[in-house]
Design an enzyme around this catalytic site. Structure first.
Site, PDB file in Angstrom:
ATOM      1  N   HIS A   1       0.834  -1.205   0.000  1.00 47.61           N
ATOM      2  CA  HIS A   1       0.000   0.000   0.000  1.00 47.61           C
ATOM      3  C   HIS A   1       0.868   1.254   0.000  1.00 47.61           C
ATOM      4  CE1 HIS A   1      -3.377   2.636   1.383  1.00 47.61           C
ATOM      5  NE2 HIS A   1      -2.374   3.273   1.958  1.00 47.61           N
ATOM      6  N   GLU A   2       1.869   1.286   0.868  1.00 48.37           N
ATOM      7  CA  GLU A   2       2.722   2.472   0.950  1.00 48.37           C
ATOM      8  C   GLU A   2       3.530   2.674  -0.331  1.00 48.37           C
ATOM      9  OE1 GLU A   2       2.118   4.524   3.100  1.00 48.37           O
ATOM     10  OE2 GLU A   2       0.948   3.226   4.403  1.00 48.37           O
TER      11      GLU A   2
END
Length: 285
Positions: free
Chosen positions: A138-139
């Protein structure tokens, strides 16, 4: 082509955020000292914009007391970051760990070549390997989507605006209404800056993680754990930490109605529902 669109969009957002912040600080200077105060405020305005653009990542990392780590210290975390960044054909970000017990994570930096991924010690204790991989994905999705600059700048400026306005409000103003006005305008401007970090960026990063890891349900599980853990152990809503919260994968505060209204994060239930619908997505190519 998609990357160029993201770059152009985020350049416009960054310009708008810097302009808004400049207006607030100049207004604060005028409220304190009229035209003289306005002229004096030009110096901190230029300094603030420069600091937000060039050092916003360090401001966010220091607010979380994060420190850089190596693969010797955190082998699994660093290996996951390296492997996923390589798969996405991204420069390998610097890896940071914050001693904060509230589980969370965020990415920051001016661009993919100057990016960093930070996780809290609470997150490392809470998640299993699949969930940690999904959160890192996600990051890195934020890094790939080129939205780390605008979010980092907005976070840094929100923090600095609150500080500048408080100093101005309690300085020598010509009437009490000036102080009251500044105390209202400052937090409002900081909130508006953070709201420019649209909630859609979280959906896009969720989708990137699902495609990259091929396990959207692992991210859904991580989000559920983060939400439940935050309810038990929220991050203290201090002025230093509030702006950084906009960067995080999950809202780290236990908020009420107003907090949810101005939150930069969509609801966990909606994100989980979307990820569950993505369960058949193929891996990142």
């Amino acid at each position: 082509m998609q990357v160029n669109v993201h770059c152009q969009r985020n350049q416009l957002k960054t310009t708008a955020i810097l302009a808004t912040a400049s207006a607030v600080v100049l207004l604060a200077g005028y409220g304190v000292g009229g035209r003289v105060g306005l002229a004096v405020a030009l110096v901190p305005t230029l300094a603030m914009n420069g600091a937000a653009f060039f050092w916003s990542d360090q401001i966010a990392l220091r607010s979380m007391r994060a420190h850089p780590v190596s693969e010797t210290q955190y082998p699994e975390l660093c290996r996951i970051v390296r492997e996923l960044a390589t798969t996405m054909r991204l420069p390998i970000p610097a890896v940071y760990v914050s001693p904060v017990s509230t589980p969370n994570a965020f990415a920051t930096g001016r661009n993919p070549r100057r990016s960093a991924v930070c996780v809290t010690s609470g997150l490392l204790r809470l998640l299993d390997a699949r969930e940690l991989r999904a959160v890192v994905g996600h990051e890195l999705g934020h890094v790939a989507n080129r939205d780390i600059l605008v979010s980092s700048v907005a976070s840094a400026l929100a923090s600095m605006i609150m500080f500048v306005v408080k100093v101005a409000a309690f300085g020598r103003t010509r009437n009490p209404l000036s102080s009251l006005f500044l105390l209202v305008v400052g937090p409002l401007a900081a909130t508006l800056i953070q709201v420019t970090i649209t909630r859609s960026r979280e959906y896009e990063a969720d989708a990137a993680s699902a495609q990259l890891t091929g396990e959207p349900l692992a991210l859904a599980s991580a989000l559920r754990k983060l939400d439940a853990a935050t309810r038990r152990n929220p991050l203290p809503p201090t002025p230093a930490l509030r702006p950084t919260a906009a960067l995080m994968i999950s809202n780290p505060f236990r908020g009420g109605i107003l907090s949810r209204l101005f939150s930069t994060h969509p609801s966990t239930n909606e994100r989980v529902a979307r990820l569950e619908r993505m369960a058949g997505l193929r891996r990142w190519r």
